[in-house]
Design an enzyme around this catalytic site. Structure first.
Site, PDB file in Angstrom:
ATOM      1  N   ARG A  36      19.344  74.206  30.188  1.00 57.05           N
ATOM      2  CA  ARG A  36      19.756  72.901  30.744  1.00 57.05           C
ATOM      3  C   ARG A  36      20.503  72.094  29.670  1.00 57.05           C
ATOM      4  O   ARG A  36      21.468  71.384  29.969  1.00 57.05           O
ATOM      5  CB  ARG A  36      18.549  72.100  31.259  1.00 57.05           C
ATOM      6  N   ARG A  77      29.150  72.463  31.510  1.00 54.62           N
ATOM      7  CA  ARG A  77      29.671  71.689  32.643  1.00 54.62           C
ATOM      8  C   ARG A  77      30.803  70.756  32.228  1.00 54.62           C
ATOM      9  O   ARG A  77      31.761  70.563  32.978  1.00 54.62           O
ATOM     10  CB  ARG A  77      28.526  70.933  33.317  1.00 54.62           C
ATOM     11  N   ASN A 116      30.347  72.228  39.544  1.00 55.30           N
ATOM     12  CA  ASN A 116      29.984  71.933  38.155  1.00 55.30           C
ATOM     13  C   ASN A 116      29.725  73.194  37.338  1.00 55.30           C
ATOM     14  O   ASN A 116      28.884  73.203  36.445  1.00 55.30           O
ATOM     15  CB  ASN A 116      28.786  70.967  38.120  1.00 55.30           C
ATOM     16  N   HIS A 134      24.877  77.014  37.722  1.00 56.87           N
ATOM     17  CA  HIS A 134      23.513  76.634  38.084  1.00 56.87           C
ATOM     18  C   HIS A 134      22.597  76.951  36.909  1.00 56.87           C
ATOM     19  O   HIS A 134      22.835  77.894  36.163  1.00 56.87           O
ATOM     20  CB  HIS A 134      23.050  77.441  39.303  1.00 56.87           C
TER      21      HIS A 134
HETATM   22  P1  ADP Z   1      21.331  70.642  39.029  1.00 55.01           P
HETATM   23  O1  ADP Z   1      22.276  71.761  39.422  1.00 55.01           O
HETATM   24  O2  ADP Z   1      21.802  69.909  37.817  1.00 55.01           O
HETATM   25  O3  ADP Z   1      19.894  71.094  38.917  1.00 55.01           O
HETATM   26  P2  ADP Z   1      20.599  69.489  41.596  1.00 55.01           P
HETATM   27  O4  ADP Z   1      19.543  70.547  41.630  1.00 55.01           O
HETATM   28  O5  ADP Z   1      20.185  68.079  41.814  1.00 55.01           O
HETATM   29  O6  ADP Z   1      21.404  69.552  40.218  1.00 55.01           O
HETATM   30  O7  ADP Z   1      21.700  69.819  42.678  1.00 55.01           O
HETATM   31  C1  ADP Z   1      22.082  71.148  42.957  1.00 55.01           C
HETATM   32  C2  ADP Z   1      23.589  71.224  43.054  1.00 55.01           C
HETATM   33  O8  ADP Z   1      24.028  70.474  44.177  1.00 55.01           O
HETATM   34  C3  ADP Z   1      24.349  70.617  41.869  1.00 55.01           C
HETATM   35  O9  ADP Z   1      24.470  71.518  40.782  1.00 55.01           O
HETATM   36  C4  ADP Z   1      25.687  70.284  42.497  1.00 55.01           C
HETATM   37  O10 ADP Z   1      26.497  71.473  42.612  1.00 55.01           O
HETATM   38  C5  ADP Z   1      25.277  69.846  43.889  1.00 55.01           C
HETATM   39  N1  ADP Z   1      25.084  68.400  43.975  1.00 55.01           N
HETATM   40  C6  ADP Z   1      24.063  67.675  43.457  1.00 55.01           C
HETATM   41  N2  ADP Z   1      24.169  66.365  43.763  1.00 55.01           N
HETATM   42  C7  ADP Z   1      25.293  66.263  44.520  1.00 55.01           C
HETATM   43  C8  ADP Z   1      25.959  65.181  45.166  1.00 55.01           C
HETATM   44  N3  ADP Z   1      25.506  63.917  45.095  1.00 55.01           N
HETATM   45  N4  ADP Z   1      27.098  65.443  45.851  1.00 55.01           N
HETATM   46  C9  ADP Z   1      27.569  66.716  45.947  1.00 55.01           C
HETATM   47  N5  ADP Z   1      26.987  67.783  45.368  1.00 55.01           N
HETATM   48  C10 ADP Z   1      25.872  67.566  44.663  1.00 55.01           C
HETATM   49 MG    MG Z   2      18.665  71.897  40.360  1.00 47.52          MG
END
Ligand code: ADP
Ligand code: MG
Length: 142
Positions: free
Chosen positions: A90, A107, A117, A120
């Site tokens: 992370r 990212r 982004n 994952h």
């Molecule tokens: P992470 O990937 O940092 O763990 P999350 O688990 O909250 O973030 O979200 C999963 C994925 O969903 C993100 O990596 C991103 O691709 C997408 N995402 C998250 N929040 C949003 C949002 N507000 N609008 C559009 N896509 C989002």
């Molecule tokens: Mg996540």
């Protein structure tokens, strides 16, 4: 003394990053940061597979768009191993929104939007296990 193998996390290189030719540069960052690749595959998720992978987000407003996006083209999935792998990875990838990610993170370097982004990364050891089992059988791990 027993050698500590470290813990594991699950990553995907997302479709836009694959399409833009960033598989190599991202794997290079992973390699330079000292992660060992336990398992890897190049594949395209179906809509149903993407829905299942992101089931924890099913009530979030971005769920349907995310599922469509993640099944829009091939991805690279991999299990990575390092001491404290989930947190270490992370830190390497940076904040969810590339605009807010620290300079030098994956990212920030290769993400193109909040949705696209680049990668994952699992958010806990428990989810790393669940996500790794989603992609890889035991005989695909080395
Ligand atoms: P992470 O990937 O940092 O763990 P999350 O688990 O909250 O973030 O979200 C999963 C994925 O969903 C993100 O990596 C991103 O691709 C997408 N995402 C998250 N929040 C949003 C949002 N507000 N609008 C559009 N896509 C989002
Ligand atoms: Mg996540």
């Amino acid at each position: 003394m027993e050698i500590m193998a470290g813990s594991r996390t699950l990553t995907m290189v997302k479709p836009t990053a694959v399409q833009k030719g960033f598989i190599g540069p991202i794997l290079s960052m992973i390699n330079k940061a000292g992660f060992r690749i336990v398992a890897m595959k190049y594949m395209k998720l179906s809509i149903d597979q993407a829905k299942a992978f992101y089931l924890v987000h099913k009530d979030r407003p971005f769920y349907n768009d995310l599922v469509t996006f993640m099944s829009s083209g091939p991805i690279v999935a991999a299990i990575l191993e390092k001491e404290n792998a989930v947190e270490a990875y992370r830190n390497l990838i940076g904040a969810t929104n590339p605009e807010n990610a620290t300079e030098g993170t994956v990212r920030k370097s290769y993400g193109t939007s909040l949705q696209a982004n680049a990668v994952h990364g699992s958010d806990s050891d428990e989810n790393a296990g669940i996500e790794s089992d989603f992609f890889f059988s035991m005989i695909e791990r080395y």
